[in-house]
Design a protein around this motif. Structure first.
Motif, mmCIF file in Angstrom:
data_model
loop_
_atom_site.group_PDB
_atom_site.id
_atom_site.type_symbol
_atom_site.label_atom_id
_atom_site.label_comp_id
_atom_site.label_asym_id
_atom_site.label_seq_id
_atom_site.Cartn_x
_atom_site.Cartn_y
_atom_site.Cartn_z
ATOM 1 N N ASP A 104 0.857 -1.190 0.000
ATOM 2 C CA ASP A 104 0.000 0.000 0.000
ATOM 3 C C ASP A 104 0.892 1.239 0.000
ATOM 4 O O ASP A 104 2.110 1.113 0.166
ATOM 5 N N HIS A 105 0.261 2.410 -0.117
ATOM 6 C CA HIS A 105 1.036 3.636 -0.037
ATOM 7 C C HIS A 105 1.732 3.736 1.320
ATOM 8 O O HIS A 105 1.149 3.414 2.359
ATOM 9 N N MET A 106 2.974 4.182 1.293
ATOM 10 C CA MET A 106 3.778 4.423 2.485
ATOM 11 C C MET A 106 3.977 3.169 3.347
ATOM 12 O O MET A 106 4.281 3.260 4.517
ATOM 13 N N SER A 107 3.821 2.000 2.715
ATOM 14 C CA SER A 107 4.086 0.766 3.453
ATOM 15 C C SER A 107 5.293 0.107 2.787
ATOM 16 O O SER A 107 5.260 -0.208 1.593
ATOM 17 N N PHE A 108 6.373 -0.059 3.553
ATOM 18 C CA PHE A 108 7.628 -0.524 2.967
ATOM 19 C C PHE A 108 8.162 -1.729 3.735
ATOM 20 O O PHE A 108 8.373 -1.644 4.937
ATOM 21 N N GLU A 109 8.362 -2.836 3.021
ATOM 22 C CA GLU A 109 8.988 -4.000 3.661
ATOM 23 C C GLU A 109 10.243 -4.344 2.852
ATOM 24 O O GLU A 109 10.132 -4.745 1.683
ATOM 25 N N ILE A 263 10.804 15.001 -3.392
ATOM 26 C CA ILE A 263 10.468 15.221 -1.976
ATOM 27 C C ILE A 263 9.137 15.985 -1.894
ATOM 28 O O ILE A 263 8.278 15.698 -1.047
ATOM 29 N N ALA A 264 8.940 16.922 -2.831
ATOM 30 C CA ALA A 264 7.668 17.651 -2.884
ATOM 31 C C ALA A 264 6.535 16.704 -3.269
ATOM 32 O O ALA A 264 5.422 16.793 -2.745
ATOM 33 N N LYS A 265 6.832 15.767 -4.181
ATOM 34 C CA LYS A 265 5.801 14.827 -4.667
ATOM 35 C C LYS A 265 5.275 13.970 -3.510
ATOM 36 O O LYS A 265 4.080 13.902 -3.278
ATOM 37 N N ILE A 266 6.181 13.347 -2.788
ATOM 38 C CA ILE A 266 5.761 12.493 -1.664
ATOM 39 C C ILE A 266 5.206 13.374 -0.546
ATOM 40 O O ILE A 266 4.261 12.994 0.156
ATOM 41 N N GLY A 267 5.762 14.576 -0.413
ATOM 42 C CA GLY A 267 5.280 15.512 0.614
ATOM 43 C C GLY A 267 3.812 15.839 0.406
ATOM 44 O O GLY A 267 3.032 15.881 1.367
ATOM 45 N N SER A 268 3.410 16.015 -0.843
ATOM 46 C CA SER A 268 2.003 16.366 -1.084
ATOM 47 C C SER A 268 1.098 15.190 -0.728
ATOM 48 O O SER A 268 -0.005 15.361 -0.214
ATOM 49 N N ARG A 269 1.583 13.963 -0.972
ATOM 50 C CA ARG A 269 0.789 12.783 -0.594
ATOM 51 C C ARG A 269 0.658 12.708 0.937
ATOM 52 O O ARG A 269 -0.433 12.487 1.478
ATOM 53 N N LEU A 270 1.787 12.885 1.637
ATOM 54 C CA LEU A 270 1.761 12.819 3.103
ATOM 55 C C LEU A 270 0.852 13.904 3.674
ATOM 56 O O LEU A 270 0.115 13.680 4.637
ATOM 57 N N TYR A 271 0.895 15.065 3.052
ATOM 58 C CA TYR A 271 0.043 16.177 3.501
ATOM 59 C C TYR A 271 -1.436 15.795 3.376
ATOM 60 O O TYR A 271 -2.216 15.985 4.313
#
Ligand code: KG4
Length: 291
Positions: A104-109, A263-271
């Motif tokens: 899923d998004h932001m899930s890292f194994e 960093i902006a790309k992932i930042g907008s998702r986290l936001y």
């Protein structure tokens, strides 16, 4: 040279910010949030970026988002395509070589990683032995791209599971190259052959593990990131070997090496996920993916 890197960050951060706003045609007061790399990386350089971001966030009273550097490399792929889960993310850079399962998004194994040196660092060291300038990976690529070059047989590397290993081949090859040079036997043709053979050995080892993992975890998609994902042979091979079985997404060349856009790309998702940070977080030189 971490000390030099930190000083250069400090000297340049103001100019970079000014130039960014000018090129984007926006004013700081139009920002919604600030995303910044909080690690892993060189601590002195991280401090400069984090302090600049905190200052902007505090001054304009907007949220601050602490981004993991490798997660940034992975999300650079969103400039090229949508994520489809489960997917494998292959992060290959100067300091990292990792195969990561994302359900899923932001899930890292992390299911595989280098047991010793990173692929980019190994490229750079072999390139230096061959007499190529830094960054060596880039110059190995330039020297070998789109050419028919004889391959020198190199020993096969063994690493457990989905793990990778580069230091054995790196050390034995640098020794061999130095030896040939000392005997005056190194020709421009041999430099090319060694450059291509090591590129092929490194990439083939990586892709053997990637496709083994992709099959075992029944993923739908494979994405790539990090400086080495700019490599022409790797980009061609991952598509050739995987395109009939998986959706292959590779980041545009401009966002493969370290950059702020990812960093902006992932930042907008986290936001949008509501994941913002308080002003008191400290950058971390080493940091687990997902933390
Ligand atoms: O991601 P990156 O900019 O920095 C970090 O390490 O975080 O990656 C830099 C690495 C260097 O080792 C460089 O030689 C390698 O990426 N690299 C390449 C290519 N472009 C950059 N290696 C092989 N082929 C390339 N085209």
């Amino acid at each position: 040279m971490p000390e030099v890197a930190s000083r250069l960050h400090l000297e340049n951060v103001g100019y970079v910010l000014k130039d960014c706003f000018a090129q984007a045609g926006i004013k700081p007061e139009q920002l919604t949030a600030v995303a910044v790399t909080g690690g892993p990386g060189l601590i002195g350089a991280l401090h400069v970026g984090v302090l600049a971001a905190k200052t902007i966030a505090n001054f304009y009273q907007i949220p601050l988002i602490n981004v993991h550097h490798l997660a940034g490399h992975i999300y650079a792929n969103e400039f090229a395509g949508k994520f489809i889960f489960p997917q494998l993310a292959v992060v290959v850079s100067g300091g990292n070589s990792e195969i990561i399962l994302m359900k899923d998004h932001m899930s890292f194994e992390i299911i595989g990683e280098t047991l010793d040196d990173a692929i980019g660092e190994s490229f750079d060291k072999i390139a230096r032995a061959l007499g190529l300038a830094y960054p060596g990976g880039v110059n190995i690529d330039k020297l070998t791209k789109d050419q028919d070059i004889p391959v020198i047989k190199l020993p096969k590397v063994h690493a457990s599971g989905y793990n990778l290993s580069y230091s054995g081949l790196k050390s034995s090859l640098t020794r061999k190259i130095k030896d040939l040079k000392a005997k005056g036997e190194m020709t421009p043709e041999l430099v090319k052959s060694y450059a291509f053979s090591v590129e092929k050995a490194f990439v083939d080892q990586l892709l053997d593990k990637v496709f083994k993992a992709a099959k075992a975890y029944k993923v739908k998609q494979i994405v790539m990131g990090g400086g080495v994902s700019a490599n022409s042979y790797l980009r061609k091979e991952i598509i050739r070997r995987g395109q009939d079985l998986y959706k292959i997404v590779i980041p545009p060349l401009w966002c493969t090496t370290d950059n702020a856009a990812m960093i902006a790309k992932i930042g907008s998702r986290l936001y949008k996920m509501g994941r913002t940070d308080s002003l008191d977080f400290a950058p971390q030189a080493s940091r687990e993916l997902g933390q």
